[in-house]
Design an enzyme around this catalytic site. Structure first.
Site, PDB file in Angstrom:
ATOM      1  CD  GLU A 185      -1.323  -6.631   5.201  1.00  0.00           C
ATOM      2  OE1 GLU A 185      -2.034  -4.891   5.607  1.00  0.00           O
ATOM      3  OE2 GLU A 185      -0.772  -6.552   4.351  1.00  0.00           O
ATOM      4  CG  HIS A 220      -3.726  -3.360   3.401  1.00  0.00           C
ATOM      5  ND1 HIS A 220      -2.235  -3.163   4.148  1.00  0.00           N
ATOM      6  CD2 HIS A 220      -4.165  -2.118   2.916  1.00  0.00           C
ATOM      7  CE1 HIS A 220      -2.377  -1.946   4.551  1.00  0.00           C
ATOM      8  NE2 HIS A 220      -2.944  -1.316   3.526  1.00  0.00           N
ATOM      9  CB  CYS A 275      -1.378  -0.055   1.533  1.00  0.00           C
ATOM     10  SG  CYS A 275      -2.362   1.247   0.991  1.00  0.00           S
TER      11      CYS A 275
END
Length: 238
Positions: free
Chosen positions: A218, A216, A112
């Site tokens: 994650e 993202h 990001c």
């Protein structure tokens, strides 16, 4: 097999809220994603003068996102959009870390805002506010939870991202940004775009592993997200 040490950049906040003193912040899922992929996560405080010492010790660098922007002066913009919010010490530290990692050819993953900073470090420029520059754009600051996809991205075949995500030509991604890469530097290529044309991923093919994604991973929304972390940590072992 020893675990590769992955430096993860922190966010910072002024006094107030969680603490009466200035404080660092990092979502747990950044560290969890690195650990799950076989890396040893290490949080990196914002000490620009210590960047060379950090770089001597880590095997890879993860540059995280946050609710702030890269100073437009760093990519030669003559004006600053009204929405732009900077964190100068964090950016100074991250620029020092990224440039040092590039010089050493350490693996880098930018996420990001980390992708945007990586793009600037590689000589690119940014869109300062997507709704003002991309007619008919998607809601890149998605209204639904970040744990859900906001849109798709199309991945360029044959790129590092395409190899890293397990060969997926399309991914479901979340979206939490109002800026994006506008132009890439001379040694950088675009590896993914949103349906509205906004750049969603970049990479530097001449480096061992130098990848930026606007979403993202994650959060592990798409199967390719975990694969990206696995490929990154694998590169940090080599």
């Amino acid at each position: 097999m020893s675990l590769p040490l992955i430096g993860i950049t922190l966010d910072s906040e002024p006094a107030g809220g969680w603490s009466k003193m200035p404080w660092y912040a990092l979502r747990q899922n950044y560290c969890a994603a690195v650990a799950e992929a076989g890396g040893l996560p290490l949080a990196l405080p914002h000490e620009p003068e210590l960047a060379p010492a950090y770089l001597d010790r880590i095997d890879g660098l993860l540059v995280t996102g946050g609710a702030f922007d890269v100073d437009p002066a760093l990519f030669g913009a003559p004006t600053k959009h009204a929405t732009v919010k900077t964190k100068d010490r964090r950016t100074a530290f991250e620029i020092a870390m990224v440039k040092g990692a590039l010089d050493r050819d350490l693996p880098i993953l930018g996420i990001c805002g980390g992708e945007q900073l990586l793009a600037v470090a590689l000589g690119g420029t940014l869109i300062q506010h997507i709704p003002d520059e991309v007619p008919g754009c998607l809601p890149h600051e998605q209204p639904n939870p970040r744990t859900e996809p906001g849109h798709i991205v199309d991945v360029v075949p044959g790129t590092l991202l395409h190899r890293a995500n397990g060969g997926r030509a399309r991914m479901d991604v979340n979206s939490a940004h109002h800026q994006a890469v506008k132009t890439v530097g001379p040694d950088t290529i675009v590896n993914a775009r949103a349906p509205d044309g906004v750049i969603e991923g970049i990479e530097a093919p001449g480096k061992r592993f130098c990848l930026g994604v606007e979403w993202h991973p994650e959060y592990a929304i798409d199967p390719g997200d975990r694969a990206i972390f696995q490929a990154f940590v694998a590169a940090c072992r080599s």
